[in-house]
Design a protein around this motif. Sequence first.
Motif, PDB file in Angstrom:
ATOM      1  N   SER A  88       0.859  -1.186   0.000  1.00  0.00           N
ATOM      2  CA  SER A  88       0.000   0.000   0.000  1.00  0.00           C
ATOM      3  C   SER A  88       0.890   1.229   0.000  1.00  0.00           C
ATOM      4  N   THR A  89       0.360   2.325  -0.522  1.00  0.00           N
ATOM      5  CA  THR A  89       1.117   3.579  -0.513  1.00  0.00           C
ATOM      6  C   THR A  89       1.040   4.280   0.838  1.00  0.00           C
ATOM      7  N   GLY A  90       0.338   3.701   1.805  1.00  0.00           N
ATOM      8  CA  GLY A  90       0.304   4.317   3.129  1.00  0.00           C
ATOM      9  C   GLY A  90      -0.698   3.668   4.050  1.00  0.00           C
ATOM     10  N   GLY A 134      -9.625  10.646   4.735  1.00  0.00           N
ATOM     11  CA  GLY A 134      -9.417  11.553   3.618  1.00  0.00           C
ATOM     12  C   GLY A 134      -8.242  11.229   2.714  1.00  0.00           C
ATOM     13  N   LYS A 135      -7.494  10.193   3.021  1.00  0.00           N
ATOM     14  CA  LYS A 135      -6.285   9.862   2.268  1.00  0.00           C
ATOM     15  C   LYS A 135      -6.615   9.029   1.025  1.00  0.00           C
ATOM     16  N   ASN A 136      -5.870   9.259  -0.052  1.00  0.00           N
ATOM     17  CA  ASN A 136      -5.955   8.432  -1.256  1.00  0.00           C
ATOM     18  C   ASN A 136      -4.764   7.491  -1.276  1.00  0.00           C
ATOM     19  N   PRO A 195      -7.130   1.676  -6.618  1.00  0.00           N
ATOM     20  CA  PRO A 195      -7.229   2.969  -5.922  1.00  0.00           C
ATOM     21  C   PRO A 195      -8.195   2.889  -4.740  1.00  0.00           C
ATOM     22  N   ILE A 196      -7.774   3.471  -3.621  1.00  0.00           N
ATOM     23  CA  ILE A 196      -8.562   3.509  -2.384  1.00  0.00           C
ATOM     24  C   ILE A 196      -8.721   4.959  -1.969  1.00  0.00           C
ATOM     25  N   TYR A 215     -14.205   3.217   3.307  1.00  0.00           N
ATOM     26  CA  TYR A 215     -13.433   3.649   2.143  1.00  0.00           C
ATOM     27  C   TYR A 215     -14.185   3.299   0.863  1.00  0.00           C
ATOM     28  N   TYR A 216     -13.751   3.947  -0.184  1.00  0.00           N
ATOM     29  CA  TYR A 216     -14.251   3.677  -1.528  1.00  0.00           C
ATOM     30  C   TYR A 216     -13.121   3.010  -2.284  1.00  0.00           C
ATOM     31  N   TRP A 217     -13.462   2.010  -3.076  1.00  0.00           N
ATOM     32  CA  TRP A 217     -12.426   1.408  -3.907  1.00  0.00           C
ATOM     33  C   TRP A 217     -12.969   1.136  -5.290  1.00  0.00           C
TER      34      TRP A 217
END
Length: 151
Positions: A39-41, A46-48, A61-62, A75-77
Amino acid sequence: MKPEKLEINCAMQIQKPINEVFEAIINPDKMSNYFISESTGIMEEGKNLIWKFPEFESECPIRVGKIEKNKYISYYWDNSKIESFVEITLSEKENKSTLVAISEKSRDIDEAGIKWLAGNTFGWSNFLACLKAYLEYGINLRKGSFDYLKK
């Protein structure tokens, strides 16, 4: 009355304290032991993010929605070019265990929706079983389970 949309709902109780379960869901260092490969983080409101899965080459994308520490994660994915809304609710139970309830919304009631419902219901049940195995026994159930899907 017939529902207008399809929605996934599943749950499982995990024999670990709520704070450990919460951390295992939002922290990619822990998630990579049972769900994603990277994961990128960390999941923060609020984080993408971009998630990668061990058996797929694509990126997912999350968009993190609301986070309530030790209670709620949303979250939205982007799943098959359609954005879905995922809610994970944590409830403290007896003996320091945690009930993890997941819902994913929604799809139209059509052939594509039924395929999504079947696939992602299996996926979320697998997520919960893998989370439970990792937290309770230190086992990565996902490792090698879906190698047959690699292209």
